[in-house]
Write a protein that holds these residues in place. Structure first.
Motif, PDB file in Angstrom:
ATOM      1  N   GLY A 228       0.801  -1.215   0.000  1.00 27.15           N
ATOM      2  CA  GLY A 228       0.000   0.000   0.000  1.00 27.15           C
ATOM      3  C   GLY A 228       0.832   1.261   0.000  1.00 27.15           C
ATOM      4  O   GLY A 228       2.055   1.234   0.194  1.00 27.15           O
ATOM      5  N   PRO A 229       0.187   2.415  -0.213  1.00 22.01           N
ATOM      6  CA  PRO A 229       0.900   3.693  -0.285  1.00 22.01           C
ATOM      7  C   PRO A 229       1.672   4.039   0.984  1.00 22.01           C
ATOM      8  O   PRO A 229       2.643   4.809   0.936  1.00 22.01           O
ATOM      9  N   HIS A 230       1.237   3.488   2.134  1.00 24.88           N
ATOM     10  CA  HIS A 230       1.926   3.798   3.389  1.00 24.88           C
ATOM     11  C   HIS A 230       3.379   3.337   3.366  1.00 24.88           C
ATOM     12  O   HIS A 230       4.202   3.811   4.167  1.00 24.88           O
ATOM     13  N   CYS A 231       3.731   2.411   2.455  1.00 25.89           N
ATOM     14  CA  CYS A 231       5.110   1.930   2.375  1.00 25.89           C
ATOM     15  C   CYS A 231       6.079   3.052   2.025  1.00 25.89           C
ATOM     16  O   CYS A 231       7.276   2.967   2.336  1.00 25.89           O
ATOM     17  N   ARG A 232       5.589   4.103   1.377  1.00 26.16           N
ATOM     18  CA  ARG A 232       6.451   5.219   0.986  1.00 26.16           C
ATOM     19  C   ARG A 232       6.735   6.159   2.162  1.00 26.16           C
ATOM     20  O   ARG A 232       7.633   7.001   2.076  1.00 26.16           O
ATOM     21  N   ARG A 233       5.947   6.029   3.234  1.00 34.44           N
ATOM     22  CA  ARG A 233       6.141   6.884   4.402  1.00 34.44           C
ATOM     23  C   ARG A 233       7.131   6.242   5.377  1.00 34.44           C
ATOM     24  O   ARG A 233       7.083   5.037   5.612  1.00 34.44           O
ATOM     25  N   ARG A 234       7.959   7.047   5.930  1.00 37.31           N
ATOM     26  CA  ARG A 234       8.897   6.563   6.944  1.00 37.31           C
ATOM     27  C   ARG A 234       8.145   6.359   8.254  1.00 37.31           C
ATOM     28  O   ARG A 234       7.600   7.314   8.818  1.00 37.31           O
ATOM     29  N   GLN A 235       8.088   5.139   8.712  1.00 35.85           N
ATOM     30  CA  GLN A 235       7.406   4.845   9.966  1.00 35.85           C
ATOM     31  C   GLN A 235       7.999   3.596  10.604  1.00 35.85           C
ATOM     32  O   GLN A 235       8.658   2.796   9.951  1.00 35.85           O
ATOM     33  N   ARG A 236       7.758   3.466  11.907  1.00 29.89           N
ATOM     34  CA  ARG A 236       8.299   2.328  12.647  1.00 29.89           C
ATOM     35  C   ARG A 236       7.511   1.073  12.294  1.00 29.89           C
ATOM     36  O   ARG A 236       6.285   1.087  12.248  1.00 29.89           O
ATOM     37  N   ARG A 237       8.245   0.004  12.063  1.00 25.62           N
ATOM     38  CA  ARG A 237       7.632  -1.267  11.702  1.00 25.62           C
ATOM     39  C   ARG A 237       8.292  -2.383  12.502  1.00 25.62           C
ATOM     40  O   ARG A 237       9.431  -2.241  12.961  1.00 25.62           O
ATOM     41  N   ARG A 238       7.571  -3.486  12.651  1.00 25.69           N
ATOM     42  CA  ARG A 238       8.059  -4.598  13.454  1.00 25.69           C
ATOM     43  C   ARG A 238       8.194  -5.854  12.608  1.00 25.69           C
ATOM     44  O   ARG A 238       7.272  -6.219  11.875  1.00 25.69           O
ATOM     45  N   LEU A 239       9.340  -6.474  12.717  1.00 25.06           N
ATOM     46  CA  LEU A 239       9.621  -7.744  12.048  1.00 25.06           C
ATOM     47  C   LEU A 239       9.772  -8.802  13.122  1.00 25.06           C
ATOM     48  O   LEU A 239      10.671  -8.714  13.962  1.00 25.06           O
ATOM     49  N   ARG A 240       8.907  -9.811  13.115  1.00 27.02           N
ATOM     50  CA  ARG A 240       8.937 -10.873  14.123  1.00 27.02           C
ATOM     51  C   ARG A 240       9.571 -12.124  13.532  1.00 27.02           C
ATOM     52  O   ARG A 240       9.198 -12.560  12.444  1.00 27.02           O
ATOM     53  N   LEU A 241      10.504 -12.704  14.274  1.00 28.69           N
ATOM     54  CA  LEU A 241      11.175 -13.930  13.861  1.00 28.69           C
ATOM     55  C   LEU A 241      10.656 -15.098  14.685  1.00 28.69           C
ATOM     56  O   LEU A 241       9.972 -14.919  15.700  1.00 28.69           O
ATOM     57  N   GLN A 242      11.000 -16.313  14.239  1.00 29.45           N
ATOM     58  CA  GLN A 242      10.537 -17.515  14.923  1.00 29.45           C
ATOM     59  C   GLN A 242      11.101 -17.609  16.342  1.00 29.45           C
ATOM     60  O   GLN A 242      12.247 -17.230  16.590  1.00 29.45           O
ATOM     61  N   PRO A 243      10.306 -18.136  17.296  1.00 26.36           N
ATOM     62  CA  PRO A 243      10.797 -18.335  18.667  1.00 26.36           C
ATOM     63  C   PRO A 243      12.086 -19.148  18.676  1.00 26.36           C
ATOM     64  O   PRO A 243      12.302 -20.021  17.826  1.00 26.36           O
ATOM     65  N   LEU A 244      12.919 -18.868  19.686  1.00 28.47           N
ATOM     66  CA  LEU A 244      14.277 -19.390  19.672  1.00 28.47           C
ATOM     67  C   LEU A 244      14.732 -19.766  21.081  1.00 28.47           C
ATOM     68  O   LEU A 244      14.454 -19.042  22.043  1.00 28.47           O
ATOM     69  N   VAL A 245      15.405 -20.912  21.205  1.00 28.03           N
ATOM     70  CA  VAL A 245      16.100 -21.300  22.432  1.00 28.03           C
ATOM     71  C   VAL A 245      17.465 -21.829  22.017  1.00 28.03           C
ATOM     72  O   VAL A 245      17.561 -22.880  21.374  1.00 28.03           O
TER      73      VAL A 245
END
Length: 282
Positions: A202-219
């Motif tokens: 979407g158009p919001h991708c062109r705006r600079r904003q905080r985003r979260r990338l979640r990775l798989q749980p890890l031990v």
């Protein structure tokens, strides 16, 4: 690929008053190398033949991906360490330039250019047929993969939780992917531990904003002298279809509608943290 859902079911079971038996080993899907056979037999004996024996098995246990030792899931109930990210703009050119700073101050930024005709490959992780520890040294050497590396450890470090990266991202198109890999550098080889994918449309991708990338749980446990590394790319082909950049969610291979995408990563305030295993993924 089912690990997040398994932990979510466990949380729901406990919320409903249940007490499930749970075993999470350092195995790939449907390949547990005999590590569950006795527990499964005890489960079937109890529920199909009214026999005792299930109680002799620990109710919950997780295997450490590094040491192979078993631990209780309750040990992962608190938030783990945090790392800041820093780069002077060359983290995608020189795999050793970007820094991962434990409890430090990050900053800087970089551009990451994604060419759909030579997308960064996905390897191993929770989506690959080659799941588990895989060597990604060659992937981190690509100019479309940004790497952030921590200094060698002075002593062992246990990582338990759900890795989450938060940073400011924008791009020059109406869609982008941010694909992350958390790895350990051991005697010069980069061994991938956990992966995750953020898809934005979407158009919001062109705006600079905080985003979260979640990775798989890890031990896992890192040994003295080893280094933790975070790698970021704009694709993980063919595990994930390549984002066309048009705002549409196209399936299938790359076609003439796919666009070159330039991502801008702002690292001021960026943070990699370990959320508790018990936390619910929203």
């Amino acid at each position: 690929p089912h690990l997040g859902g398994v932990l979510d079911l466990r949380a729901r079971a406990h919320a409903a008053g249940g007490a499930p038996w749970l075993r999470i080993g350092a195995w790939t899907h449907l390949n547990w190398a005999g590590g569950l056979d006795r527990l499964q037999l005890a489960f079937f004996d109890r529920h199909l033949r009214d026999r005792e024996g299930l109680e002799a098995h620990p109710r919950e246990a997780l295997a450490d991906l590094g040491s192979g030792s078993w631990r209780g899931l309750a040990d992962g109930g608190s938030e783990g360490p945090r790392w800041a990210l820093r780069s002077d703009g060359l983290a995608a050119i020189d795999p050793g330039e970007g820094r991962l700073l434990l409890d430090g101050d990050g900053g800087g930024g970089l551009s990451l250019v994604h060419d759909p005709w030579r997308p960064a490959p996905g390897r191993g992780g929770h989506l690959g047929l080659d799941a588990g520890l895989v060597d990604r040294t060659d992937l981190d050497a690509r100019a479309d993969v940004a790497c952030f590396t921590a200094p060698p450890l002075a002593g062992p470090l246990q990582l338990v939780g759900r890795p989450e990266l938060e940073l400011e991202v924008s791009c020059d198109q109406d869609g982008f992917d941010l694909c992350g890999a958390l790895s350990v550098i051991r005697r010069g080889t980069v061994w991938q531990l956990s992966t995750g994918v953020l898809r934005s449309l979407g158009p919001h991708c062109r705006r600079r904003q905080r985003r979260r990338l979640r990775l798989q749980p890890l031990v896992t446990t890192l040994a003295a002298g080893e280094q933790l590394r975070l790698s970021l790319a704009a694709s993980a082909w063919p595990q994930v279809t390549v984002n066309p950049g048009s705002g549409e969610s196209l399936l299938g291979p790359v076609g003439p509608g796919h666009r070159v995408i330039t991502l801008e990563l702002q690292l001021n305030g960026a943070c990699l943290r370990l959320l508790p295993l018990d936390s619910r993924a929203d």
